[in-house]
Every structure is written in structure tokens, then in C-alpha cells.
Design a protein around this motif. Sequence first.
Motif, PDB file in Angstrom:
ATOM      1  N   TYR A  97       8.379   3.432  11.176  1.00 14.91           N
ATOM      2  CA  TYR A  97       8.240   2.129  10.501  1.00 14.91           C
ATOM      3  C   TYR A  97       7.237   1.252  11.246  1.00 14.91           C
ATOM      4  CZ  TYR A  97       9.566  -2.431   8.604  1.00 14.91           C
ATOM      5  OH  TYR A  97       9.535  -3.660   8.020  1.00 14.91           O
ATOM      6  N   ARG A  98       7.373   1.217  12.561  1.00 11.66           N
ATOM      7  CA  ARG A  98       6.494   0.368  13.369  1.00 11.66           C
ATOM      8  C   ARG A  98       5.041   0.858  13.265  1.00 11.66           C
ATOM      9  NH1 ARG A  98       5.744   1.013  19.097  1.00 11.66           N
ATOM     10  NH2 ARG A  98       4.520  -0.750  19.860  1.00 11.66           N
ATOM     11  N   ALA A  99       4.876   2.173  13.341  1.00 17.28           N
ATOM     12  CA  ALA A  99       3.521   2.722  13.255  1.00 17.28           C
ATOM     13  C   ALA A  99       2.919   2.426  11.883  1.00 17.28           C
ATOM     14  CB  ALA A  99       3.551   4.229  13.503  1.00 17.28           C
ATOM     15  N   GLN A 100       3.723   2.572  10.844  1.00 14.06           N
ATOM     16  CA  GLN A 100       3.208   2.316   9.491  1.00 14.06           C
ATOM     17  C   GLN A 100       2.871   0.836   9.305  1.00 14.06           C
ATOM     18  OE1 GLN A 100       2.397   4.275   7.062  1.00 14.06           O
ATOM     19  NE2 GLN A 100       3.097   6.213   7.885  1.00 14.06           N
ATOM     20  N   LEU A 101       3.711  -0.038   9.861  1.00 15.37           N
ATOM     21  CA  LEU A 101       3.428  -1.472   9.746  1.00 15.37           C
ATOM     22  C   LEU A 101       2.085  -1.796  10.404  1.00 15.37           C
ATOM     23  CD1 LEU A 101       6.427  -3.871  10.377  1.00 15.37           C
ATOM     24  CD2 LEU A 101       5.306  -3.281   8.241  1.00 15.37           C
ATOM     25  N   ALA A 102       1.820  -1.104  11.518  1.00 13.57           N
ATOM     26  CA  ALA A 102       0.565  -1.355  12.228  1.00 13.57           C
ATOM     27  C   ALA A 102      -0.634  -0.955  11.383  1.00 13.57           C
ATOM     28  CB  ALA A 102       0.556  -0.584  13.546  1.00 13.57           C
ATOM     29  N   ARG A 103      -0.422  -0.055  10.414  1.00 21.68           N
ATOM     30  CA  ARG A 103      -1.517   0.337   9.532  1.00 21.68           C
ATOM     31  C   ARG A 103      -2.044  -0.861   8.763  1.00 21.68           C
ATOM     32  NH1 ARG A 103      -0.198   3.304   5.267  1.00 21.68           N
ATOM     33  NH2 ARG A 103      -2.256   4.194   5.098  1.00 21.68           N
ATOM     34  N   ALA A 104      -1.170  -1.849   8.543  1.00 22.15           N
ATOM     35  CA  ALA A 104      -1.571  -3.006   7.749  1.00 22.15           C
ATOM     36  C   ALA A 104      -2.803  -3.668   8.351  1.00 22.15           C
ATOM     37  CB  ALA A 104      -0.424  -3.993   7.656  1.00 22.15           C
ATOM     38  N   ARG A 105      -2.950  -3.549   9.665  1.00 24.46           N
ATOM     39  CA  ARG A 105      -4.114  -4.150  10.311  1.00 24.46           C
ATOM     40  C   ARG A 105      -5.401  -3.459   9.869  1.00 24.46           C
ATOM     41  NH1 ARG A 105      -2.327  -4.113  16.354  1.00 24.46           N
ATOM     42  NH2 ARG A 105      -0.307  -5.029  16.015  1.00 24.46           N
ATOM     43  N   VAL A 106      -5.296  -2.147   9.683  1.00 25.57           N
ATOM     44  CA  VAL A 106      -6.486  -1.384   9.319  1.00 25.57           C
ATOM     45  C   VAL A 106      -6.688  -1.394   7.805  1.00 25.57           C
ATOM     46  CG1 VAL A 106      -7.542   0.909   9.413  1.00 25.57           C
ATOM     47  CG2 VAL A 106      -6.186   0.076  11.325  1.00 25.57           C
ATOM     48  N   ALA A 107      -5.598  -1.218   7.066  1.00 25.70           N
ATOM     49  CA  ALA A 107      -5.707  -1.055   5.610  1.00 25.70           C
ATOM     50  C   ALA A 107      -5.226  -2.320   4.888  1.00 25.70           C
ATOM     51  CB  ALA A 107      -4.886   0.166   5.191  1.00 25.70           C
ATOM     52  N   ARG A 108      -5.498  -3.497   5.467  1.00 25.70           N
ATOM     53  CA  ARG A 108      -4.903  -4.699   4.898  1.00 25.70           C
ATOM     54  C   ARG A 108      -5.498  -5.071   3.542  1.00 25.70           C
ATOM     55  NH1 ARG A 108      -7.432  -6.141   9.493  1.00 25.70           N
ATOM     56  NH2 ARG A 108      -9.361  -7.311   9.338  1.00 25.70           N
ATOM     57  N   ILE A 109      -6.737  -4.687   3.288  1.00 26.54           N
ATOM     58  CA  ILE A 109      -7.355  -5.090   2.009  1.00 26.54           C
ATOM     59  C   ILE A 109      -6.566  -4.508   0.832  1.00 26.54           C
ATOM     60  CG2 ILE A 109      -9.487  -5.040   0.624  1.00 26.54           C
ATOM     61  CD1 ILE A 109      -9.754  -6.842   3.053  1.00 26.54           C
ATOM     62  N   PRO A 110      -6.405  -3.150   0.750  1.00 25.93           N
ATOM     63  CA  PRO A 110      -5.619  -2.659  -0.382  1.00 25.93           C
ATOM     64  C   PRO A 110      -4.146  -3.024  -0.283  1.00 25.93           C
ATOM     65  CG  PRO A 110      -6.276  -0.854   1.034  1.00 25.93           C
ATOM     66  CD  PRO A 110      -6.992  -2.061   1.516  1.00 25.93           C
ATOM     67  N   LEU A 111      -3.624  -3.017   0.954  1.00 23.65           N
ATOM     68  CA  LEU A 111      -2.173  -3.186   1.092  1.00 23.65           C
ATOM     69  C   LEU A 111      -1.731  -4.622   0.807  1.00 23.65           C
ATOM     70  CD1 LEU A 111      -1.428  -1.037   4.254  1.00 23.65           C
ATOM     71  CD2 LEU A 111      -0.677  -0.596   1.928  1.00 23.65           C
ATOM     72  N   MET A 112      -2.483  -5.587   1.286  1.00 20.38           N
ATOM     73  CA  MET A 112      -1.990  -6.968   1.221  1.00 20.38           C
ATOM     74  C   MET A 112      -2.657  -7.773   0.102  1.00 20.38           C
ATOM     75  SD  MET A 112       0.017  -6.824   3.904  1.00 20.38           S
ATOM     76  CE  MET A 112       0.403  -8.413   4.624  1.00 20.38           C
ATOM     77  N   PHE A 113      -3.941  -7.551  -0.114  1.00 23.72           N
ATOM     78  CA  PHE A 113      -4.667  -8.490  -0.972  1.00 23.72           C
ATOM     79  C   PHE A 113      -4.882  -7.986  -2.399  1.00 23.72           C
ATOM     80  CE2 PHE A 113      -6.111  -9.854   3.325  1.00 23.72           C
ATOM     81  CZ  PHE A 113      -5.471 -11.070   3.306  1.00 23.72           C
ATOM     82  N   VAL A 114      -5.298  -6.704  -2.523  1.00 18.37           N
ATOM     83  CA  VAL A 114      -5.629  -6.225  -3.870  1.00 18.37           C
ATOM     84  C   VAL A 114      -4.424  -6.389  -4.796  1.00 18.37           C
ATOM     85  CG1 VAL A 114      -6.337  -4.233  -5.228  1.00 18.37           C
ATOM     86  CG2 VAL A 114      -7.382  -4.648  -3.021  1.00 18.37           C
ATOM     87  N   ALA A 115      -3.239  -6.007  -4.275  1.00 19.18           N
ATOM     88  CA  ALA A 115      -2.035  -6.085  -5.101  1.00 19.18           C
ATOM     89  C   ALA A 115      -1.789  -7.526  -5.550  1.00 19.18           C
ATOM     90  CB  ALA A 115      -0.845  -5.561  -4.312  1.00 19.18           C
ATOM     91  N   SER A 116      -1.951  -8.494  -4.626  1.00 20.34           N
ATOM     92  CA  SER A 116      -1.680  -9.895  -4.965  1.00 20.34           C
ATOM     93  C   SER A 116      -2.741 -10.418  -5.936  1.00 20.34           C
ATOM     94  CB  SER A 116      -1.668 -10.757  -3.711  1.00 20.34           C
ATOM     95  OG  SER A 116      -0.843 -10.157  -2.759  1.00 20.34           O
ATOM     96  N   PHE A 117      -4.026 -10.065  -5.661  1.00 19.59           N
ATOM     97  CA  PHE A 117      -5.091 -10.556  -6.551  1.00 19.59           C
ATOM     98  C   PHE A 117      -4.870 -10.075  -7.978  1.00 19.59           C
ATOM     99  CE2 PHE A 117      -8.335 -10.869  -2.864  1.00 19.59           C
ATOM    100  CZ  PHE A 117      -7.810 -12.097  -2.532  1.00 19.59           C
ATOM    101  N   GLN A 118      -4.460  -8.797  -8.095  1.00 20.22           N
ATOM    102  CA  GLN A 118      -4.225  -8.248  -9.426  1.00 20.22           C
ATOM    103  C   GLN A 118      -3.124  -9.038 -10.139  1.00 20.22           C
ATOM    104  OE1 GLN A 118      -3.751  -3.799 -10.524  1.00 20.22           O
ATOM    105  NE2 GLN A 118      -1.717  -4.524 -10.003  1.00 20.22           N
ATOM    106  N   SER A 119      -2.039  -9.301  -9.420  1.00 22.07           N
ATOM    107  CA  SER A 119      -0.907 -10.008 -10.040  1.00 22.07           C
ATOM    108  C   SER A 119      -1.268 -11.451 -10.370  1.00 22.07           C
ATOM    109  CB  SER A 119       0.304  -9.968  -9.120  1.00 22.07           C
ATOM    110  OG  SER A 119       0.827  -8.680  -9.116  1.00 22.07           O
ATOM    111  N   ILE A 120      -2.005 -12.105  -9.473  1.00 25.33           N
ATOM    112  CA  ILE A 120      -2.386 -13.498  -9.731  1.00 25.33           C
ATOM    113  C   ILE A 120      -3.347 -13.554 -10.925  1.00 25.33           C
ATOM    114  CG2 ILE A 120      -3.594 -15.504  -8.753  1.00 25.33           C
ATOM    115  CD1 ILE A 120      -2.394 -14.543  -6.000  1.00 25.33           C
ATOM    116  N   GLY A 121      -4.236 -12.560 -11.020  1.00 24.95           N
ATOM    117  CA  GLY A 121      -5.146 -12.478 -12.168  1.00 24.95           C
ATOM    118  C   GLY A 121      -4.363 -12.360 -13.467  1.00 24.95           C
ATOM    119  N   ILE A 122      -3.321 -11.555 -13.445  1.00 28.63           N
ATOM    120  CA  ILE A 122      -2.499 -11.396 -14.658  1.00 28.63           C
ATOM    121  C   ILE A 122      -1.808 -12.718 -15.011  1.00 28.63           C
ATOM    122  CG2 ILE A 122      -0.393 -10.275 -15.514  1.00 28.63           C
ATOM    123  CD1 ILE A 122      -1.464  -7.753 -13.996  1.00 28.63           C
ATOM    124  N   LEU A 123      -1.336 -13.413 -13.985  1.00 23.86           N
ATOM    125  CA  LEU A 123      -0.691 -14.720 -14.227  1.00 23.86           C
ATOM    126  C   LEU A 123      -1.664 -15.675 -14.934  1.00 23.86           C
ATOM    127  CD1 LEU A 123       1.160 -15.454 -10.856  1.00 23.86           C
ATOM    128  CD2 LEU A 123       2.221 -15.076 -13.082  1.00 23.86           C
TER     129      LEU A 123
END
Lengths: 318, 269
Positions: free
Chosen positions: B34-60
Motif C-alpha cells: 500500500y505504501r509503495a503504491q501510494l508513493a507512485r502518486a508522486r510519479v503518476a499523479r497526472i493520470p491518477l489525481m487530475f485527469v479523473a477529476s478534470f473529466q468529472s468536473i467537465g461532465i458537471l
Amino acid sequence: MSETPLLPCCSVRGLTKNHGEIRATDGVDLEIHQGEVFGLLGPNGAGKSTLVRQLTGLLRPDAGSIEILGHDVVRHPDRAARLLGYLGQESTALDELTVALAAETTGRLRGLTRAQARAQSAEVLAELGLEPLAARPLAKLSGGQRRLACFAATLVGERPLLVLDEPTTGMDPVARRAVWSAVERRRAERGTTVLLVTHNVIEAETVLDRVAVMDEGRVIACDTPGGLKALVDGNVRLDLVWRRDAPLDVPAVALLADRVERTGRRWTLRTTPEEARELVAAVTTGPAFAALDDFTLATPSLEDAYLRLGGRHGGLAK
Amino acid sequence: MTLLSPPSVVARPHVQAAPLAPVARLLPALAAVYRAQLARARVARIPLMFVASFQSIGILVMMRGVVDPGDNPSARAVVAGSSVLVVAFVALNLLAQYFGRLRATGGLDHYATLPVPAASVVLGAAGAFASFTLPGSLVTAGIGAWLFGLSWAHLWVLLAVVPLAGAALSGLGAACGLLAPKQEIATMLGQLGMSAALLLGVLPPGHLPTAVQWLRDALPSTYGVEAFARTFAARPDWAAVCADLAVCAGVGVLSLTLATWAYRRATTR
């Protein structure tokens, strides 16, 4: 190596695995002794990786037995992970982790406590000169650096047997030296056994105690590198590289034309040292010399031994 | 014996079985993954954190053009559906792709040659992917409530919705990635699942044909959407919210069990 009693680390008997119609390993017998650096040499598709996957418990053989340090790994494949450290060819599981976290997490998953994993990880990174890269993700490193980081992860959580599948691919000479020093240190201090898969013949000659040559799923020879090289009966290899076309009007060159192996402008001949001397004298004078770009005369290598053994490929070296 | 002969089988000295190294226990190994995977967020933060939110906000924003603001079933469905879509994007779609890639490239061998319980690898990765979605879901829900004039009073319920819907969807995502025979099929399954969550979660259910409503009922993310949508009421029906969340939890247990089985199957051939 030879004075100490040779206790088996890994005994393989009649190991067979079919992939459809293809027999990936075909009745392989091997005995790897404790504390030795043992190599598996062979071209792509020779069955090296299939053999290694069976030894590491990743692939179940169709027939045969594997015993590692007294444990039957065919019957209990889960024990392999508790006996050996495996460095595979792929790093995708670790790519997005930092070097330090990749090593520490692997140690944790080898059953170490967090403190042990952290301490061992720090030691190994220091040993391999990876400290400056510790905070960088593997995905952002060069191929050789990434390979070294994966090797570091393999060393955290000590195991009596290390199975390394082409560990030094893409590494610079400094990193290569770090790998072989780390291997040698573990062998000297802890009697660690190393099984090395490679098709880098030059490296194999320098680091291995013994080598098994594989071809088409079978072990076609197994000996020390020196023992294998003795197979080529003292023949030497003469390489001639021509500037353009070979000067076939020179009698000595015309005589050679049918006997050499040609790779573009390069002619390779395996012959006796006496004949090689005469040929060198003939091509380093007159019109032949004018047409000659470069030449090398080399003592037999493992590659020559491999060819002599009848390997179906034109050579092993990449 | 010549060098060409196979090595002779001679009587070998008897070797006493070497002690086995300890295995990694379930919870510490799960925590490490879990800890190692969470650390991935630092490297893969664009798809993991932002793309998903942008898509949902766009739909809103898009749905704001066709749905009236104010406390009505359509506005609730849009905001709740968009928020849970963040979970579906990451936990279902990206996790399916992650395990699909790991399996196709041989990356699973790394875990398979470590003495680690299958469940800790699957649960650690699934838990981390579900965790990535919490900030995005909260932001989407906050913006959605503001855009559609809905109450912010019970947005906290996302703290239960995200982990439970996340468990159900990440279990499915992991199972898809591990069972798909090819990496491309894992990607396709993940994207199909996310598209289903989008189309069936965001649109107000009252307007859907009956057959599509059945399909909607079969999708685990629906229960997360329903649970969250109910909490926009002035006095939410908490029993119904809990029932919906219980369905998510039940599906989560089943799908994660399936994913663990799929992992064992993928690593032992």
C-alpha cells in the motif's frame, strides 16, 4: 573453489517442459554446487529462461525434479521464494517507485521488519553506489541504472542462492564492476551461490566458475570456461576487415575465400596458430595490405567453444 | 566422460534441508505494498489525481447546461454520479490497466518470487488506487454541489462512499487486469467499466429505459452513487444510505476475493 567439499545447492534431474509443440527444456540435468557462480549460456530461445522460471517456482515442469538446498521445489514451489533471490528481466513492478523504496519494499516483502528492510536497503545502496539516485524513481533512470536498482532490490533480504537473469544488461563498466564485487563479497563472506543467465560471452568468461551451454532446451556441455575453451584444440580466430571488396587476385586471399565466415566486409577464420601467422604475414604486405582495413588475431573464446559444440546459431555474442 | 556427455548422476552427499527464510505476514506485506503504491502518486499523479477529476468536473459543467440547479433528483444524480466516476476512473479503469500491464510484461514475477501472500499484493494495490480517488471525489462533489445549488452538509459521507465503492470497483478492476489474456483486453475492459459507470451513473435514472435501469442496478458503482445522492436531501434516509453502502461492501468482498484468486492463477502456471 576446488579444495572445499562440493555440496549441492541446486540439483536438477530430467527437467522437461513443453510449450505446445516446442520442448522448451528437454530432460535437463544440472548440479550447481554451494558457493559457486554458475552460468547458463545460450542464444535466445535455448531454454535458459524456461529453466530459470522452473527453478524459481514460477513455472511447473511437466517432468523431472528440482532440489534446492534440500527442498523439493517441484512439490513445494512456494519454498523457492524463501530460498532464493530472483532478478528477472523486467522492472515494471518497481518502475514508479524510488530506488530506496523499491529496495526497502522488496525487503519488507521478503519478510524483513521495516527497520531491517530500511537498514539493509541503505547498506546495499551504499555498496552499489546508488545513494545519489536513492530518491529518484526507477522509471526516470537510464536502462543500466534501473537494472542496478533492481539488482539492489534483489540483495535486500539475504538469500543463500541468487538467480540473476542477465543482470548487467545496459550497464556501464562501473556498474558492472559494482555488481560483480557485490556478488563476490556475498560468496566470500556468506557462501552465497549464484546462478547467472547470460548470453554475454565475454562476461561469462571472466566471472563464472562453471558454465552450462544450452541449445534447443538441452544442456550441450557443462564445464569450467577453461574446460570449454580447451574444446577448440588451441585454434585461434583471425578476423580480417577489408576496406572494400577483398583482393581475390592475391593467391593467399583467394584460397581463404571459401573457408571464411563472412559478415559484411569482415572475414572470420578459425585455424591453427601456425597457419594464422602465415596468413597475417601474407595479408600485411603488398596489395592485400592496401585493401586491409583492420585485422585481429584472438585466442579461442567461449563463443568459439559454443560453435564447436554444434550450437545451431551463428554465435552468442550480442 | 567427455564434455559433450550429460553430467553424470553420481551419489550426492546428503544435504540437510536449509532453513527457510520467513514469509512476509499478510498485514505488514499489505502495508508495504500500500505504501509503495501510494508513493507512485508522486510519479503518476497526472493520470491518477487530475485527469479523473478534470473529466468529472467537465461532465458537471456540461450537465449544468441541461439540468436545472436546485434540490431535484436530476441534479443529485449528476453530482453524485460525477463524484463516484472519479473512483471508477482510477480504481476500475487504471487498476485494470496496471495489473494488465504487470501481467503482460512479466512484472508479476517480481511479486511471485517473493514469499508474500497473494491477498496482500491485491489488497495493497486496490487500497492505494481507491485512496488516490478521495481528494478528486471530494473536490468534484464540492464543485458539483456549488454548481447545482445542493447542500454541502453531508459531503462527509464520501469518506464512507469512496472506500466502499472503491473496494468494489478496484476488486473488479484488478480481476479484469489479472484475468484478461492480453494487455489490450485488460485496457478495454477497464475503459468499458468506466464508461458504464459514467453513462449509467451520471444520468438521472428516472429517464432511462427499463432494460438500461436493470443494467444500472447490476453495476456496483450505482450503489455508491445512490448512497451519496440520498444525502443531498434535507433529511436523508440513512437506513437506505447504509443499505446501499452495504451492497458496495458485499460486492467489494466478492470482487477482491475474485481478484486474489485471479492473482494466484496469473502467478502459478
